[in-house]
Design an enzyme around this catalytic site. Structure first.
Site, mmCIF file in Angstrom:
data_model
loop_
_atom_site.group_PDB
_atom_site.id
_atom_site.type_symbol
_atom_site.label_atom_id
_atom_site.label_comp_id
_atom_site.label_asym_id
_atom_site.label_seq_id
_atom_site.Cartn_x
_atom_site.Cartn_y
_atom_site.Cartn_z
ATOM 1 N N GLY A 303 0.839 -1.196 0.000
ATOM 2 C CA GLY A 303 0.000 0.000 0.000
ATOM 3 C C GLY A 303 0.872 1.244 0.000
ATOM 4 C CD GLU A 304 4.039 2.578 3.070
ATOM 5 O OE1 GLU A 304 4.967 3.040 2.351
ATOM 6 O OE2 GLU A 304 4.240 2.005 4.159
ATOM 7 N N GLY A 305 0.816 3.727 -1.721
ATOM 8 C CA GLY A 305 1.108 4.293 -3.033
ATOM 9 C C GLY A 305 2.442 3.805 -3.557
#
Length: 336
Positions: A303-305
């Protein structure tokens, strides 16, 4: 361009979506035909360059101001034991993002992207979506506005990332409600829950989607089952479209936010490409539903980008070739 102040305003923006610049695409295609390479030799990189040129209105573009916006929210459904980590980790990771200590910070820096962070009421988790709506209409609008306003109008590429313990559970419920199938089709291990945790998570996803069975309005599904950070990502992706800023989608959670827009307005994601295929259960099905082929497939599930940030390099490479290569005439090469 100011953000809408109610759901009616967001619905209106979804019916008034700007398109790409056809003249820029035509000029970029003409340039591509003259570059020192066989036609089609760079495969998908050529398609990416034309796509990006159209949305930026520039036949010979470069990426100079990429933005990665990370949104954080907490989820009431976490109390059901659906995550391997406690909700307190969300705020702790926000501090890590702000201190440039997370993976997404390192990957963004590799490609000259600026990281911004928006935490959404972390001390006030959404309601447990198994029992009732996750958000009120006012809370949904506030989250959509936060996402919209996080987009830098001067950015020339946008990535939406997230942090939120429990948000793969929310994303799976959204996907199930909008796409159907079985809860197990969409529910994965997220942060690494054990078998018992996965069973609890799958049951929560099934119960949440069953509670709103028959609901056809994607924004209402988002209100009922989503998290604030999921809604913020949807608002940001829509704002990027209004600014004609190309978007690289991240993994499972970002794709669930994008699915809301896709179901609300076919074509709403024409300005977006899928950065990568996540290892999270259900992401391939989500990308199929969106009609997006991933640029990368590296088994990421952070995740997180982070996956989308890494994919910035692919897009930069496509544009470096398209905008920087010599034409046959310029290079004095026969065959142009």
């Amino acid at each position: 361009m100011t953000a809408p102040n109610d759901l009616a305003g967001f619905r209106a923006r979804l019916t008034d979506l700007p398109g790409p610049d056809d003249a820029a695409i035509a000029a970029a295609r003409a340039r591509d035909a003259q570059l020192t390479k066989p036609s089609g030799a760079l495969g998908r990189l050529e398609e990416l360059a034309l796509w990006y040129a159209g949305w930026r209105g520039d036949a010979r573009p470069r990426i100079a101001r990429p933005q990665v916006a990370v949104f954080a929210g907490n989820h009431g459904v976490v109390a059901r034991g659906v995550s391997a980590f406690p909700a307190a980790v969300t705020a702790q990771m926000v501090g890590n993002f702000e201190a440039s200590g997370a993976a997404v910070n390192q990957l963004a820096a590799c490609f000259g992207a600026r990281v911004t962070v928006r935490a959404l009421d972390l001390d006030r988790p959404t309601a447990d979506f198994v029992e009732g709506p996750a958000m009120s209409e006012e809370e949904l609008v506030a989250a959509l506005v936060t996402g919209w306003e996080a987009v830098d109008p001067e950015a020339d590429l946008f990535v939406a990332g997230e942090m939120g313990i429990g948000n793969t559970c929310s994303a799976a419920a959204i996907a199930l409600a909008l796409e159907g199938g079985e809860a197990a089709d969409w529910t994965g291990r997220g942060t690494g829950v054990d078998a018992a945790g996965l069973a609890r998570k799958t049951e929560a996803v099934a119960q949440g989607a069953a509670r709103i069975a028959g609901e056809a309005d994607p924004l209402e599904v988002l209100r009922q089952l989503g998290g604030r950070e999921v809604a913020a990502m949807a608002g940001a992706i829509l704002a990027a479209r209004q600014h004609r800023i190309p978007v690289i989608l991240d993994g499972f959670i970002c794709s669930a936010a994008a699915l809301v827009l896709h179901r609300a307005a076919p074509g709403a994601l024409d300005h977006a490409v899928a950065g990568h295929l996540s290892a999270e259960g259900g992401h391939r099905r989500l990308l199929d539903a969106l009609g997006k082929a991933p640029l990368l497939s590296l088994g990421l599930r952070l995740g997180e980008g982070s996956g989308a940030a890494l994919a910035i390099g692919v897009l930069k490479g496509a544009l470096a070739c398209h905008s920087g290569m010599a034409t046959f005439e310029e290079a004095g090469v026969s065959g142009g």
